[in-house]
Design a protein around this motif. Structure first.
Motif, PDB file in Angstrom:
ATOM      1  N   GLY A   1       0.968  -1.272  -0.031  1.00  0.00           N
ATOM      2  CA  GLY A   1       0.020  -0.117   0.147  1.00  0.00           C
ATOM      3  C   GLY A   1       0.833   1.193  -0.007  1.00  0.00           C
TER       4      GLY A   1
ATOM      5  N   ILE B   1      -2.318  -2.492  -5.056  1.00  0.00           N
ATOM      6  CA  ILE B   1      -3.461  -2.950  -4.130  1.00  0.00           C
ATOM      7  C   ILE B   1      -4.619  -3.085  -5.205  1.00  0.00           C
ATOM      8  CG2 ILE B   1      -4.702  -1.868  -2.510  1.00  0.00           C
ATOM      9  CD1 ILE B   1      -2.561  -3.217  -1.219  1.00  0.00           C
TER      10      ILE B   1
ATOM     11  N   SER C   1      -8.142  -5.535  -5.747  1.00  0.00           N
ATOM     12  CA  SER C   1      -9.341  -5.189  -5.205  1.00  0.00           C
ATOM     13  C   SER C   1     -10.635  -6.030  -5.600  1.00  0.00           C
ATOM     14  CB  SER C   1      -9.509  -3.734  -5.211  1.00  0.00           C
ATOM     15  OG  SER C   1      -9.599  -3.280  -6.447  1.00  0.00           O
TER      16      SER C   1
ATOM     17  N   GLU D   1     -16.646  -9.150   2.414  1.00  0.00           N
ATOM     18  CA  GLU D   1     -16.481  -8.587   3.703  1.00  0.00           C
ATOM     19  C   GLU D   1     -17.549  -8.989   4.659  1.00  0.00           C
ATOM     20  OE1 GLU D   1     -15.354  -4.080   5.921  1.00  0.00           O
ATOM     21  OE2 GLU D   1     -15.646  -4.265   3.769  1.00  0.00           O
TER      22      GLU D   1
ATOM     23  N   ARG E   1     -10.522  -9.281   6.483  1.00  0.00           N
ATOM     24  CA  ARG E   1     -10.587  -8.035   5.619  1.00  0.00           C
ATOM     25  C   ARG E   1     -10.218  -6.888   6.795  1.00  0.00           C
ATOM     26  NH1 ARG E   1     -13.415  -7.767   0.765  1.00  0.00           N
ATOM     27  NH2 ARG E   1     -12.585  -5.545   0.746  1.00  0.00           N
ATOM     28  N   ALA E   2     -10.809  -6.899   7.962  1.00  0.00           N
ATOM     29  CA  ALA E   2     -10.307  -5.822   9.013  1.00  0.00           C
ATOM     30  C   ALA E   2      -8.761  -5.869   9.359  1.00  0.00           C
ATOM     31  CB  ALA E   2     -11.212  -5.962  10.206  1.00  0.00           C
TER      32      ALA E   2
ATOM     33  N   ARG F   1      -6.501  -7.301   7.567  1.00  0.00           N
ATOM     34  CA  ARG F   1      -5.644  -6.665   6.397  1.00  0.00           C
ATOM     35  C   ARG F   1      -5.912  -5.073   5.936  1.00  0.00           C
ATOM     36  NH1 ARG F   1      -7.098  -5.016   1.260  1.00  0.00           N
ATOM     37  NH2 ARG F   1      -5.609  -5.355  -0.351  1.00  0.00           N
ATOM     38  N   GLU F   2      -6.982  -4.564   6.346  1.00  0.00           N
ATOM     39  CA  GLU F   2      -6.875  -3.045   6.399  1.00  0.00           C
ATOM     40  C   GLU F   2      -6.047  -2.327   7.354  1.00  0.00           C
ATOM     41  OE1 GLU F   2      -8.194  -1.287   3.874  1.00  0.00           O
ATOM     42  OE2 GLU F   2      -8.457  -2.828   2.791  1.00  0.00           O
ATOM     43  N   GLU F   3      -5.812  -2.851   8.531  1.00  0.00           N
ATOM     44  CA  GLU F   3      -5.413  -2.355   9.602  1.00  0.00           C
ATOM     45  C   GLU F   3      -3.977  -2.555   9.752  1.00  0.00           C
ATOM     46  OE1 GLU F   3      -7.314  -4.105  13.002  1.00  0.00           O
ATOM     47  OE2 GLU F   3      -9.094  -3.316  12.533  1.00  0.00           O
TER      48      GLU F   3
ATOM     49  N   ARG G   1      -1.239  -8.558   4.829  1.00  0.00           N
ATOM     50  CA  ARG G   1      -1.590  -8.644   3.397  1.00  0.00           C
ATOM     51  C   ARG G   1      -0.365  -9.594   2.719  1.00  0.00           C
ATOM     52  NH1 ARG G   1      -2.247  -2.051   2.245  1.00  0.00           N
ATOM     53  NH2 ARG G   1      -4.228  -1.927   2.814  1.00  0.00           N
TER      54      ARG G   1
ATOM     55  N   ASP H   1      -3.240 -10.941   0.486  1.00  0.00           N
ATOM     56  CA  ASP H   1      -2.791 -10.452  -0.960  1.00  0.00           C
ATOM     57  C   ASP H   1      -2.071 -11.379  -1.624  1.00  0.00           C
ATOM     58  OD1 ASP H   1      -4.135  -8.298   0.280  1.00  0.00           O
ATOM     59  OD2 ASP H   1      -2.960  -6.823  -0.846  1.00  0.00           O
TER      60      ASP H   1
END
Length: 271
Positions: A56, A78, A82, A91, A98-99, A101-103, A108, A112
């Motif tokens: 990212g 990224i 998606s 989600e 998912r959470a 991965r985002e945090e 990832r 990913d």
């Protein structure tokens, strides 16, 4: 090390490759990724396919640095993933994965890099190759599951492996290090991984991203009955009794070994 990464004589990657490897990298690690990938590509005379996934933070400029050192390298952003992630891990069905991965970008490394539904060998960036990795080439050719293994006394997991084995009813391998992980992503049961995330978060007070991700991958490759790589795939801790050897395939630098890695070890790659 960063300055040297920009001055490396390019190793062009060939479409006729005998090994495929993947990295996750970004603004903090791009130069380490270049050196690890470059050391491998030079040993294989360019006959390796290299995928580099952005965490990212990999800017077009940094991607250009990697491409300059390794022409034909495959950079995955990224945005490239998606749609696929939404399709495979919606989600509503995978809120924890998912959470996570985002945090934090560490997750990832699992999501990913493994969403591709095929066999890949993933590598950490804080490593250098010194001899041709024949064992990994054979694993790639035969679709075999392998992992790097620590030599420290205890496993570096968020829970003891005997507890995980009992609670999840799997035979948990000891001391898995996710510096090298070779397995077929199509074998992942993502619903099981989501449930495992819930189990770990319930039983671990604080989520330590590197340990948590390593534990998740250790559970997956244990379930797939993976095997440890041979000892020349070295993990260095900078212990006072630790010695390198000319037969080392790869060296993975952790803990206090980061000091020689950043000061002297990388220089061996460009001699």
């Amino acid at each position: 090390m960063k300055k040297a990464a920009l001055k490396l004589s390019p190793v062009t990657l060939s479409s006729d490759y005998k090994l495929e490897v993947s990295y996750l990298t970004g603004a903090k690690y791009w130069h380490q990724t270049i050196f690890c990938a470059y050391s491998l590509a030079r040993l294989l005379k360019g006959h390796v396919r290299i995928n580099v996934y952005s965490d990212g933070t990999l800017s077009p400029e940094l991607s250009g640095f990697i491409i300059k050192a390794l022409p034909n390298v495959n950079i995955i952003s990224i945005k490239d993933l998606s749609i696929q992630i939404d399709e495979v891990l919606p989600e509503k069905d995978f809120p924890l994965l998912r959470a996570l991965r985002e945090e934090n970008a560490f997750f990832r490394k699992l999501v990913d890099m493994r969403i591709n539904n095929r066999y890949i060998i993933q590598l950490d960036s804080d490593m250098l190759f010194f001899n041709e990795p024949k064992e990994l080439i054979d694993a790639y050719r035969n679709n075999e599951n392998y992992f790097m293994q620590d030599t420290i006394p205890a496993s570096y997991y968020v829970l003891p492996e005997d507890v995980i084995s009992k609670d999840l009813n799997i035979s948990m391998c000891k001391k898995i290090n996710s510096g090298i992980l070779a397995y077929n992503s199509s074998k992942i049961d993502w619903h099981f991984v989501e449930r495992t995330c819930a189990y770990l978060m319930k039983n671990v007070q604080n989520v330590h991203p590197p340990m948590f991700e390593q534990t998740l991958n250790a559970i997956i490759i244990s379930w797939l009955e993976g095997k440890p790589l041979n000892q020349p795939y070295r993990i260095l801790y900078a212990d006072k009794n630790e010695k390198t050897n000319s037969s080392d395939i790869v060296r993975h630098y952790i803990f206090k070994a980061k000091l020689p890695y950043f000061t002297t070890e990388w220089r061996q790659v460009i001699r």
